[in-house]
Design a protein around this motif. Structure first.
Motif, short mmCIF file in Angstrom:
data_model
loop_
_atom_site.label_atom_id
_atom_site.label_comp_id
_atom_site.label_asym_id
_atom_site.label_seq_id
_atom_site.Cartn_x
_atom_site.Cartn_y
_atom_site.Cartn_z
N TYR A 155 42.26 -6.46 -9.99
CA TYR A 155 42.55 -6.28 -11.42
C TYR A 155 41.86 -7.39 -12.21
CZ TYR A 155 45.44 -6.04 -15.69
OH TYR A 155 45.87 -5.97 -16.99
N HIS A 170 34.73 -6.45 -17.25
CA HIS A 170 34.82 -5.75 -18.53
C HIS A 170 34.45 -6.70 -19.67
CE1 HIS A 170 36.36 -2.23 -20.71
NE2 HIS A 170 36.95 -3.04 -21.55
N ILE A 171 35.03 -7.91 -19.63
CA ILE A 171 34.76 -8.89 -20.70
C ILE A 171 33.32 -9.40 -20.63
CG2 ILE A 171 35.39 -11.18 -21.58
CD1 ILE A 171 38.29 -10.55 -20.74
N ALA A 197 31.08 -6.81 -22.08
CA ALA A 197 31.18 -6.81 -23.54
C ALA A 197 30.37 -7.96 -24.13
CB ALA A 197 32.64 -6.91 -23.95
N LEU A 249 31.47 -0.74 -18.80
CA LEU A 249 32.63 -0.89 -19.69
C LEU A 249 33.59 0.30 -19.54
CD1 LEU A 249 30.87 -2.38 -22.81
CD2 LEU A 249 32.89 -3.35 -21.73
N ILE A 250 33.03 1.51 -19.46
CA ILE A 250 33.89 2.69 -19.33
C ILE A 250 34.58 2.70 -17.96
CG2 ILE A 250 33.89 5.22 -19.22
CD1 ILE A 250 31.52 5.02 -21.33
N ASN A 289 41.04 -0.82 -15.58
CA ASN A 289 42.06 -1.68 -16.21
C ASN A 289 43.32 -0.86 -16.51
OD1 ASN A 289 40.16 -3.71 -16.20
ND2 ASN A 289 39.65 -3.51 -18.37
N LEU A 290 43.13 0.37 -17.00
CA LEU A 290 44.28 1.23 -17.31
C LEU A 290 45.05 1.57 -16.03
CD1 LEU A 290 42.68 3.67 -19.91
CD2 LEU A 290 44.39 1.89 -20.36
N LYS A 293 40.46 3.00 -30.04
CA LYS A 293 39.37 2.32 -29.30
C LYS A 293 38.46 3.36 -28.64
CE LYS A 293 38.40 -1.21 -25.88
NZ LYS A 293 38.85 -2.20 -24.90
N LEU A 294 39.06 4.37 -27.99
CA LEU A 294 38.26 5.38 -27.30
C LEU A 294 37.45 6.23 -28.28
CD1 LEU A 294 40.70 6.52 -24.47
CD2 LEU A 294 38.74 4.96 -24.32
N VAL A 319 35.78 -2.57 -31.92
CA VAL A 319 36.32 -2.24 -30.59
C VAL A 319 36.95 -3.48 -29.95
CG1 VAL A 319 35.64 -1.64 -28.22
CG2 VAL A 319 34.84 -0.26 -30.12
N ALA A 338 40.64 -4.18 -28.66
CA ALA A 338 40.86 -4.64 -27.29
C ALA A 338 41.86 -5.79 -27.26
CB ALA A 338 39.54 -5.07 -26.68
N LEU A 391 45.16 -4.40 -27.77
CA LEU A 391 45.65 -3.72 -26.56
C LEU A 391 46.41 -4.70 -25.67
CD1 LEU A 391 42.86 -1.47 -24.92
CD2 LEU A 391 45.08 -0.76 -25.83
N VAL A 392 45.84 -5.89 -25.52
CA VAL A 392 46.39 -6.88 -24.59
C VAL A 392 47.55 -7.66 -25.21
CG1 VAL A 392 45.84 -8.94 -23.23
CG2 VAL A 392 44.19 -7.07 -23.41
C1 HEM Z 1 32.04 -0.76 -26.22
C2 HEM Z 1 32.96 -0.64 -25.30
C3 HEM Z 1 34.06 -1.66 -25.02
C4 HEM Z 1 34.16 -2.98 -25.36
C5 HEM Z 1 33.16 -3.83 -26.14
C6 HEM Z 1 35.43 -3.47 -24.81
C7 HEM Z 1 35.89 -4.78 -24.93
C8 HEM Z 1 37.06 -5.26 -24.36
C9 HEM Z 1 37.47 -6.66 -24.37
C10 HEM Z 1 36.67 -7.81 -24.99
C11 HEM Z 1 38.68 -6.73 -23.72
C12 HEM Z 1 39.52 -8.01 -23.45
C13 HEM Z 1 40.52 -8.15 -24.55
C14 HEM Z 1 41.45 -9.33 -24.30
O1 HEM Z 1 41.70 -9.73 -23.17
O2 HEM Z 1 41.96 -9.84 -25.30
C15 HEM Z 1 39.02 -5.39 -23.33
C16 HEM Z 1 40.19 -5.09 -22.66
C17 HEM Z 1 40.49 -3.81 -22.28
N1 HEM Z 1 39.71 -2.67 -22.41
FE1 HEM Z 1 37.89 -2.56 -23.28
N2 HEM Z 1 36.06 -2.45 -24.15
C18 HEM Z 1 35.26 -1.33 -24.26
C19 HEM Z 1 35.51 -0.08 -23.75
C20 HEM Z 1 36.70 0.26 -23.11
C21 HEM Z 1 37.00 1.58 -22.63
C22 HEM Z 1 36.04 2.79 -22.72
C23 HEM Z 1 38.27 1.52 -22.10
C24 HEM Z 1 39.09 2.61 -21.46
C25 HEM Z 1 38.63 3.61 -20.84
C26 HEM Z 1 38.74 0.15 -22.26
C27 HEM Z 1 39.98 -0.30 -21.82
C28 HEM Z 1 40.40 -1.62 -21.89
C29 HEM Z 1 41.69 -2.08 -21.36
C30 HEM Z 1 42.77 -1.23 -20.68
C31 HEM Z 1 41.76 -3.46 -21.62
C32 HEM Z 1 42.92 -4.40 -21.29
C33 HEM Z 1 42.59 -5.13 -20.02
C34 HEM Z 1 43.81 -5.89 -19.52
O3 HEM Z 1 44.60 -5.26 -18.83
O4 HEM Z 1 43.95 -7.07 -19.85
N3 HEM Z 1 37.76 -0.60 -22.88
N4 HEM Z 1 38.03 -4.51 -23.73
#
Ligand code: HEM
Length: 170
Positions: free
Chosen positions: A5, A12-13, A16, A66-67, A73-74, A101-102, A157, A161, A164-165
């Motif tokens: 995880y 993912h980060i 980004a 990222l996807i 992550n989900l 976000k999606l 986005v 994000a 979300l957290v």
């Molecule tokens: C341009 C596309 C994307 C960017 C730039 C992006 C960016 C980020 C960033 C920077 C975080 C960390 C946020 C934090 O910890 O404060 C994050 C977390 C997350 N993103 Fe994305 N994301 C993108 C696409 C997606 C997609 C397509 C999904 C789902 C299918 C997704 C699901 C998540 C989830 C679930 C987290 C929370 C992770 C955790 O459990 O801590 N993201 N995203």
């Protein structure tokens, strides 16, 4: 499992960061320099084309990462297909933020495909064959503004994000 995880969120980060860093470099450093510096004028079209194609390929690979890590992550949060199929999930605060976000990521994918495979190549072709034609200037401006709008959408986005957290601030 927690290590996996952690790795998924880390990747993912990092993805980004590379995507946004690359876009900021193109929009605020490379393109303005190629346009404004007279010494670079003869190199503008070939340099823009070569760097544009290289970054395009990298950006699509990053969007795929990222996807993939986004869905991972989900899953690590216990949110699988069954949960995402229930309307109850999307009416939660997390569900609403994820939905927006999606949708934004979907718009980014459509805009990027239009820019990378339609407007960008057309602007490059016209730039090489007929640089002073008003149509060339219009395509160049459109390509540049689409790239800027894509960057703004990606900033949005990241805000979603963080919510979300950490939850929404209201
Ligand atoms: C341009 C596309 C994307 C960017 C730039 C992006 C960016 C980020 C960033 C920077 C975080 C960390 C946020 C934090 O910890 O404060 C994050 C977390 C997350 N993103 Fe994305 N994301 C993108 C696409 C997606 C997609 C397509 C999904 C789902 C299918 C997704 C699901 C998540 C989830 C679930 C987290 C929370 C992770 C955790 O459990 O801590 N993201 N995203």
């Amino acid at each position: 499992m927690h290590w996996l995880y952690t790795f998924s969120v880390w990747l993912h980060i990092i993805a980004a960061c590379v995507l946004i860093g690359g876009m900021i470099f193109l929009v605020s450093i490379l393109v303005p320099l190629l346009i404004r510096d007279p010494d670079l004028q003869p190199l503008r079209a070939p340099v823009m084309h070569k760097i544009g194609v290289r970054f395009r390929n990298e950006a699509w690979a990053i969007l795929f990462i990222l996807i993939a890590t986004g869905f991972a992550n989900l899953l690590f949060r216990g949110i699988g297909a069954r949960t995402m199929a229930s309307m109850e999930f999307w009416s939660t605060s997390f569900g609403r933020v994820l939905a927006i976000k999606l949708v934004l990521v979907g718009i980014i994918l459509v805009m990027r495909a239009t820019h990378d495979f339609l407007i960008g190549p057309r602007a490059t072709h016209l730039g090489q064959t007929d640089p002073d034609n008003p149509l060339t200037i219009r395509y160049r401006n459109l390509a540049r503004n689409m790239a800027r709008f894509d960057l703004l959408l990606t900033f949005a986005v990241v805000v979603l994000a963080v919510w979300l957290v950490r939850g929404v601030p209201w």
